[in-house]
Design a protein around this motif. Structure first.
Motif, PDB file in Angstrom:
ATOM      1  N   GLU A  60       0.827  -1.209   0.000  1.00 18.64           N
ATOM      2  CA  GLU A  60       0.000   0.000   0.000  1.00 18.64           C
ATOM      3  C   GLU A  60       0.861   1.259   0.000  1.00 18.64           C
ATOM      4  O   GLU A  60       0.582   2.224  -0.715  1.00 18.64           O
ATOM      5  N   GLN A  61       1.925   1.257   0.810  1.00 19.78           N
ATOM      6  CA  GLN A  61       2.782   2.437   0.890  1.00 19.78           C
ATOM      7  C   GLN A  61       3.683   2.581  -0.330  1.00 19.78           C
ATOM      8  O   GLN A  61       4.096   3.691  -0.682  1.00 19.78           O
ATOM      9  N   CYS A  62       3.982   1.457  -0.980  1.00 15.65           N
ATOM     10  CA  CYS A  62       4.822   1.511  -2.179  1.00 15.65           C
ATOM     11  C   CYS A  62       4.018   1.845  -3.441  1.00 15.65           C
ATOM     12  O   CYS A  62       4.592   2.264  -4.451  1.00 15.65           O
ATOM     13  N   LEU A  63       2.711   1.643  -3.371  1.00 11.67           N
ATOM     14  CA  LEU A  63       1.860   1.818  -4.558  1.00 11.67           C
ATOM     15  C   LEU A  63       2.064   3.155  -5.274  1.00 11.67           C
ATOM     16  O   LEU A  63       2.169   3.187  -6.505  1.00 11.67           O
ATOM     17  N   PRO A  64       2.134   4.308  -4.546  1.00 11.27           N
ATOM     18  CA  PRO A  64       2.316   5.584  -5.258  1.00 11.27           C
ATOM     19  C   PRO A  64       3.634   5.682  -6.019  1.00 11.27           C
ATOM     20  O   PRO A  64       3.788   6.530  -6.895  1.00 11.27           O
ATOM     21  N   HIS A  65       4.586   4.802  -5.683  1.00 20.13           N
ATOM     22  CA  HIS A  65       5.903   4.838  -6.325  1.00 20.13           C
ATOM     23  C   HIS A  65       6.028   3.800  -7.434  1.00 20.13           C
ATOM     24  O   HIS A  65       7.112   3.631  -8.003  1.00 20.13           O
TER      25      HIS A  65
END
Length: 345
Positions: A60-65
């Motif tokens: 979830e936290q890596c998704l924007p990257h």
């Protein structure tokens, strides 16, 4: 005596201690830490609930990257040379300044659920490259030629800065088209002189292919490869138009000599340029994300169902009734579903 691969020692040592905090995984992955990336994928594949909770938070936290890559599936019959092809092309891409992630899938044993996971051995030269990451995973009984968490692994690789992601499927068959729902480009490798090629490959695979490459087109096999190329071109003309409007090319190449490998990658680049110009590239990814969500729901419901204590308590007896012919499979399923009590938070 020093270990053959120092990174293997690092991974096994850290694997035995308590897993990292979510933020530590995320920061390390964004910094391009291959050990952290590999450990995060291991958590994705774990059956432990606490591991999966951490893995979901990391994704979830890596998704924007994520998302800034070209995703390519490579499939073909056993012996077609998928690993050799990926290694030859991969070394070229890395030398051109790309960062390449290769997610390979090995068949799992039905008895032990284990896997040989030999792709790092088969792609030894590419695995030694600093800008290449090779991750073998077992199918764990999952159909479609991919591992259960291949989609999420792709997102983590992209977040780690890999601008090209290859997914090498376990083989070729009707179920292999599942991988189509998680990549941008679907490459079918084929062989000449291995029997009736067009009968040996399911029509569904050919229909979703964005390019077909006849591999091992070298030496005495060059002429048969050209014949096979012409046969595939004729077959493609009989199929309906693709959703993207792209006309899949049929090419010949040799992973051993390198001949034609550049032309195959050129087809990938032309496809990306064409579909980005028409808007199909992003539209396809939006459709895939929607499908991923539904499949994630199905998987979670399946996991929760079989983890339910009431279902577990009744399962053995109901299975025996089915095996003895006292209860139909449909009736057994209905009985178990009536027992299922999902937890409501």
């Amino acid at each position: 005596m020093p270990p053959l691969n120092p990174s293997l020692t690092d991974q096994s040592t850290t694997g035995r201690r308590e897993h990292r905090a979510t933020d530590e995984y995320v920061n390390s992955i964004l910094d391009g830490d291959r050990v952290a990336l590999s450990q995060a994928i291991t958590l994705l594949e774990s059956t432990r609930p606490d591991h999966r909770d951490v893995a979901r938070s990391v994704v979830e936290q890596c998704l924007p990257h994520s998302g800034d890559s070209i995703r390519v599936a490579v499939t073909g019959v056993p012996g077609v040379g998928k690993s050799t092809f990926i290694e030859t092309l991969g070394q070229r891409l890395v030398s051109d300044g790309h960062r390449l992630a290769v997610l390979t899938v090995d068949p799992s044993s039905e008895r032990s659920k284990g896997s040989i996971l030999g792709d790092k051995t088969r792609m030894g030269t590419l695995a030694s490259e600093e800008d290449a990451f090779i991750r073998p995973s077992p199918t764990a009984g999952t159909l479609g030629g991919v591992a259960p968490r291949t989609r999420e692994a792709i997102l983590l690789c992209e977040s780690a800065g890999y601008d090209i992601v290859f997914v090498e499927t376990v083989g070729v068959g009707q179920s292999e088209i599942t991988v189509r729902s998680m990549v941008d480009f679907f490459l079918l490798l084929a062989l000449a002189g291995a029997g009736d090629e067009l009968q040996g490959i399911k029509r569904g695979i050919v229909e979703v292919a964005d390019a077909i490459a006849i591999n091992k087109a070298d030496g005495e096999n060059r002429e048969p490869a050209e014949t096979a190329r012409a046969d595939y071109e004729k077959a493609l003309r009989l199929l309906s138009d693709t959703d993207s409007g792209w006309e899949p090319p049929v090419l010949t190449c040799s992973a051993q000599t390198g001949a034609g490998i550049g032309e195959v990658w050129g087809a990938v680049e032309r496809y990306r340029a064409y579909t980005q110009e028409t808007g199909f590239f992003e539209e396809q990814r939006r459709r895939q994300a929607k499908r991923w969500m539904k499949q994630a729901i199905e998987q979670r419901l399946r996991d929760d169902f079989f983890a339910d204590p009431e279902v577990q308590a009744a399962l053995d007896d109901i299975e025996k009734e089915v095996q003895q012919g006292h209860l139909s499979s449909l009736a057994a399923a209905e009985r178990l579903l009536s027992i299922y009590q999902p937890t409501r938070e």
